[in-house]
Design an enzyme around this catalytic site. Structure first.
Site, PDB file in Angstrom:
ATOM      1  N   ASN A   1      -8.780   1.993 -12.710  1.00 21.54           N
ATOM      2  CA  ASN A   1      -8.735   2.464 -14.089  1.00 21.54           C
ATOM      3  C   ASN A   1      -8.182   3.887 -14.156  1.00 21.54           C
ATOM      4  O   ASN A   1      -7.429   4.234 -15.071  1.00 21.54           O
ATOM      5  CB  ASN A   1     -10.129   2.406 -14.707  1.00 21.54           C
TER       6      ASN A   1
ATOM      7  N   GLU B   1      -1.152  -2.281 -10.512  1.00 19.35           N
ATOM      8  CA  GLU B   1      -2.344  -1.795 -11.217  1.00 19.35           C
ATOM      9  C   GLU B   1      -2.701  -2.715 -12.387  1.00 19.35           C
ATOM     10  O   GLU B   1      -3.143  -2.260 -13.438  1.00 19.35           O
ATOM     11  CB  GLU B   1      -2.134  -0.350 -11.728  1.00 19.35           C
TER      12      GLU B   1
ATOM     13  N   PHE C   1      -9.972 -15.635 -18.339  1.00 18.90           N
ATOM     14  CA  PHE C   1      -9.483 -15.366 -16.997  1.00 18.90           C
ATOM     15  C   PHE C   1      -9.565 -16.593 -16.105  1.00 18.90           C
ATOM     16  O   PHE C   1      -8.768 -16.760 -15.194  1.00 18.90           O
ATOM     17  CB  PHE C   1     -10.259 -14.219 -16.348  1.00 18.90           C
TER      18      PHE C   1
ATOM     19  N   ILE D   1       0.841  -1.197   0.000  1.00 17.08           N
ATOM     20  CA  ILE D   1       0.000   0.000   0.000  1.00 17.08           C
ATOM     21  C   ILE D   1       0.880   1.252   0.000  1.00 17.08           C
ATOM     22  O   ILE D   1       1.510   1.587   1.017  1.00 17.08           O
ATOM     23  CB  ILE D   1      -0.962   0.001   1.206  1.00 17.08           C
TER      24      ILE D   1
END
Length: 390
Positions: free
Chosen positions: A246, A369, A389, A169
């Site tokens: 995004n 990301e 996936f 984080i």
């Protein structure tokens, strides 16, 4: 007669920017050159960052949440935000990440999904750099598959009780507020968590070989009690956190153009001044081939970023456009950095030059990301209509 192409902007991409966007470019580039570049090698080597000082400077420039409207945010175009990310990452990916996590993750989440009280409480302070935020989604065992997160929030009367942990984080050890996503009986929900709440702990992640000029933490929640007002009121499921990711990926696909440009420019300057066998390295055919390949990749990535920025500002941006940009541009930036390293020889591994630092950073940018593989599968699904996936 047409003018000779500029080695630093070969296709004159920045001519496509508006006057305001060029002004933002110049302001961020000047700030980066004066306040960031002289110190970044030391920050990288020490693994430390003057977060409060940087937040104040970024806030004064209007960079924090700059593409958001209201609540003290600048409300710029998406392209302007992208250009700011580009100029920051030309210095170091960690500095772009600092701004990106604050604006595109923590602030965007509150701006998009928060209650009016949450927005009023946090966004003006965060835009000014008076409060720092972090974004808690990734877990030790839930990276590319965030739906399998184990962090859980349960009802206890009118309160929520949060237990679990988050990993990798950015800004976690210096944040005043954390946006935390957790499993509930009603699906995944987001919570606005002041970091001084009892039961909140942030542990510094040490021994990193990449993104060292960035503060990274493990967040731990132990019977952390929150009022009902802490939860995002409407959003359920992964739609919330993925919308924020995004936004952050958009900043990355612009940012890495800056990292690639910095590596190319370092290699160009070095090979023009370094002599071997009686002439500059830049005079040799193999060197010129590498420089040519680099300038092609830097400009191609710049054009990809600009077009995706246009799509964003026209309201036509799809999340797979962003996947395209992150996949293509990070790949290009890594290749430029690796090639530049070879041209600098032994000096390429020194912190006296930016190349190895960028090269190491970009290995992390490739992964966070959304990994390269996940973005490739997103594009594959987009063009075939078939999901691979699972």
């Amino acid at each position: 007669m047409s003018s000779t192409p500029d080695p630093h902007d070969f296709l004159d991409i920045d001519a496509e920017l508006s006057g305001e966007e060029r002004d933002i470019r110049d302001a961020v580039r000047g700030f980066a050159a004066d306040q960031l570049a002289p110190h970044v090698a030391g920050w990288y080597e020490s693994g430390q960052l003057p977060a409060a000082e940087l937040a104040k400077g970024f806030g004064q420039l209007g960079l924090l949440g700059m593409h958001l409207e209201g609540y003290g945010c600048s409300g710029t175009s998406g392209i302007a935000y992208g250009i700011a990310c580009r100029e920051l990452e030309a210095v170091d990916s960690g500095l772009r990440s600092f701004v990106s996590v604050q604006g595109s993750l923590a602030m965007y989440a509150i701006h998009k999904w928060g209650s009016e009280d949450q927005k009023q409480e946090w966004l003006p302070k965060m835009a000014a750099g008076e409060a720092l935020g972090c974004f808690g989604l990734t877990e030790p065992d839930a990276g590319s598959d965030p739906g399998s997160m184990r962090t859980r929030a349960t009802r206890d009367g009118s309160d929520w009780v949060l237990n679990g942990s988050k990993m990798w984080i950015t800004n976690g050890t210096v944040a005043n507020v954390a946006v935390v996503w957790a499993q509930t009986d009603d699906g995944i929900r987001g919570f606005v968590v002041p970091t001084d709440t009892p039961g909140f702990t942030a542990n510094e992640v040490k021994h990193k070989l990449s993104l060292r000029a960035s503060l990274t933490a493990e967040l731990v929640f132990e019977d952390l009690r929150l009022p009902e007002s802490a939860v995002f009121p409407e959003v359920r499921g992964l739609r919330g956190p993925l919308s924020c990711l995004n936004e952050a990926r958009y900043g990355i696909l612009f940012g890495v153009v800056g990292a690639a440009r910095a590596c190319y420019e370092s290699a160009l300057e070095y090979t023009l001044t370094r002599e071997q066998f009686g002439k500059p390295l830049a005079g040799f055919q193999l060197t010129q081939r590498k420089l040519a390949d680099m300038i092609v990749e830097v400009n191609r990535a710049g054009l990809v970023a600009l077009q995706i920025g246009r799509l964003k500002d026209s309201g036509k941006l799809h999340h797979n456009h962003v996947s395209f940009g992150k996949l293509a541009n990070v790949r290009s930036a890594i290749e430029v950095a690796r090639s530049a390293r070879t041209l600098l020889g032994a000096n390429g591994i020194s912190l006296e030059y930016p190349v190895m630092r960028h090269m190491n950073n970009l290995e992390t940018v490739l992964t966070y990301e959304g990994t390269e593989e996940m973005h490739a599968l997103s594009l594959g699904q987009s063009v075939t209509g078939l999901s691979a996936f699972r």
